[in-house]
Design a protein around this motif. Structure first.
Motif, PDB file in Angstrom:
ATOM      1  N   TYR A 138       5.156   4.422  -4.350  1.00 35.56           N
ATOM      2  CA  TYR A 138       4.782   3.113  -3.823  1.00 35.56           C
ATOM      3  C   TYR A 138       5.845   2.534  -2.898  1.00 35.56           C
ATOM      4  O   TYR A 138       5.517   1.890  -1.913  1.00 35.56           O
ATOM      5  CB  TYR A 138       4.507   2.127  -4.963  1.00 35.56           C
ATOM      6  N   ARG A 139       7.124   2.737  -3.184  1.00 34.51           N
ATOM      7  CA  ARG A 139       8.161   2.172  -2.311  1.00 34.51           C
ATOM      8  C   ARG A 139       8.062   2.746  -0.906  1.00 34.51           C
ATOM      9  O   ARG A 139       8.179   2.013   0.084  1.00 34.51           O
ATOM     10  CB  ARG A 139       9.539   2.430  -2.905  1.00 34.51           C
ATOM     11  N   ARG A 140       7.877   4.055  -0.826  1.00 33.97           N
ATOM     12  CA  ARG A 140       7.730   4.678   0.496  1.00 33.97           C
ATOM     13  C   ARG A 140       6.452   4.192   1.160  1.00 33.97           C
ATOM     14  O   ARG A 140       6.421   3.932   2.370  1.00 33.97           O
ATOM     15  CB  ARG A 140       7.717   6.195   0.350  1.00 33.97           C
ATOM     16  N   PHE A 141       5.394   4.077   0.383  1.00 39.77           N
ATOM     17  CA  PHE A 141       4.131   3.576   0.930  1.00 39.77           C
ATOM     18  C   PHE A 141       4.286   2.154   1.448  1.00 39.77           C
ATOM     19  O   PHE A 141       3.830   1.825   2.542  1.00 39.77           O
ATOM     20  CB  PHE A 141       3.044   3.625  -0.140  1.00 39.77           C
ATOM     21  N   LEU A 142       4.920   1.282   0.665  1.00 35.47           N
ATOM     22  CA  LEU A 142       5.067  -0.118   1.052  1.00 35.47           C
ATOM     23  C   LEU A 142       5.880  -0.258   2.334  1.00 35.47           C
ATOM     24  O   LEU A 142       5.549  -1.076   3.208  1.00 35.47           O
ATOM     25  CB  LEU A 142       5.725  -0.908  -0.079  1.00 35.47           C
ATOM     26  N   LEU A 143       6.950   0.534   2.474  1.00 39.78           N
ATOM     27  CA  LEU A 143       7.766   0.474   3.683  1.00 39.78           C
ATOM     28  C   LEU A 143       6.955   0.867   4.910  1.00 39.78           C
ATOM     29  O   LEU A 143       6.957   0.163   5.930  1.00 39.78           O
ATOM     30  CB  LEU A 143       8.982   1.394   3.527  1.00 39.78           C
TER      31      LEU A 143
END
Length: 214
Positions: A138-143
């Motif tokens: 999710y962190r990579r997706f959110l960025l």
């Protein structure tokens, strides 16, 4: 797009911003809606002074980021069965062929598919749910989601805003007589080119005739 622009123009500015954010947000969750057309229409309205371009861009960016995040959550919980149900409900936009192409793009480009997907109609709808179903961190997706949403929203809004302002200024300074002359010139040049095209000899026909004469 003219119908959407006319419809948005009848709304107060706050309602325009909320509508832009809502339609783009729902589209980003995986429901086929005219999100990009709504943004383009609102940006052109901003060029006429009805709404403010910065708030149009902010509304579009928020709708994209929040909608993609909700779509990611739904896709992560529902997985492929959810995407299959969406494909049966919207076969034209989310059918098996479209889903297969989107999965290939994710497999090839990874999280960059989320960023660039904001600029592609198919991936703009599927990026969030598909990233969740494929368990992209999710962190990579959110960025990638936030970067793509901001760039897409502000670039599209201000590009259309400035083009609309230039077009409006040009049309205001252009007299009706000049417009009529331009139309007549266009019609006349089209007619002249067609006449020249009809009069131009056909090489293949000439060669055939010459060969037959020999």
């Amino acid at each position: 797009m003219l119908d959407v622009q006319h419809w948005l123009g009848a709304l107060p500015p706050l309602a325009v911003y909320l509508t832009v954010a809502g339609i783009i947000g729902v589209e980003s969750m995986g429901v086929p809606l005219p999100g990009e057309i709504t943004l383009l229409s609102a940006a052109l309205l901003a060029a006429t002074g009805v709404v403010e371009p910065e708030w149009v861009a902010i509304a579009a960016a928020l709708g994209a980021i929040v909608g993609d995040s909700l779509g990611y959550t739904v896709g992560r919980r529902g997985g492929r069965p959810l995407l299959a149900r969406l494909g049966r409900r919207f076969p034209r936009h989310l059918g098996p062929d479209q889903l297969a192409r989107a999965e290939q793009t994710f497999a090839r480009h990874g999280v960059w598919a989320v960023f660039f997907g904001r600029f592609v109609a198919l991936l703009r709808i599927l990026a969030g749910p598909l990233a969740g179903a494929l368990h992209v961190p999710y962190r990579r997706f959110l960025l990638a989601n936030a970067a793509g949403g901001l760039v897409w929203a502000f670039a599209t809004t201000y590009l259309l805003f400035h083009l609309g302002r230039v077009a409006e200024h040009w049309l205001k300074s252009f007299s009706w007589a000049g417009l009529a002359l331009a139309l007549l010139a266009g019609v006349g040049s089209t007619w002249w080119l067609r006449q020249r095209a009809h009069r131009t000899p056909q090489p293949e026909r000439d060669e055939t005739v010459s060969a037959g004469g020999r």
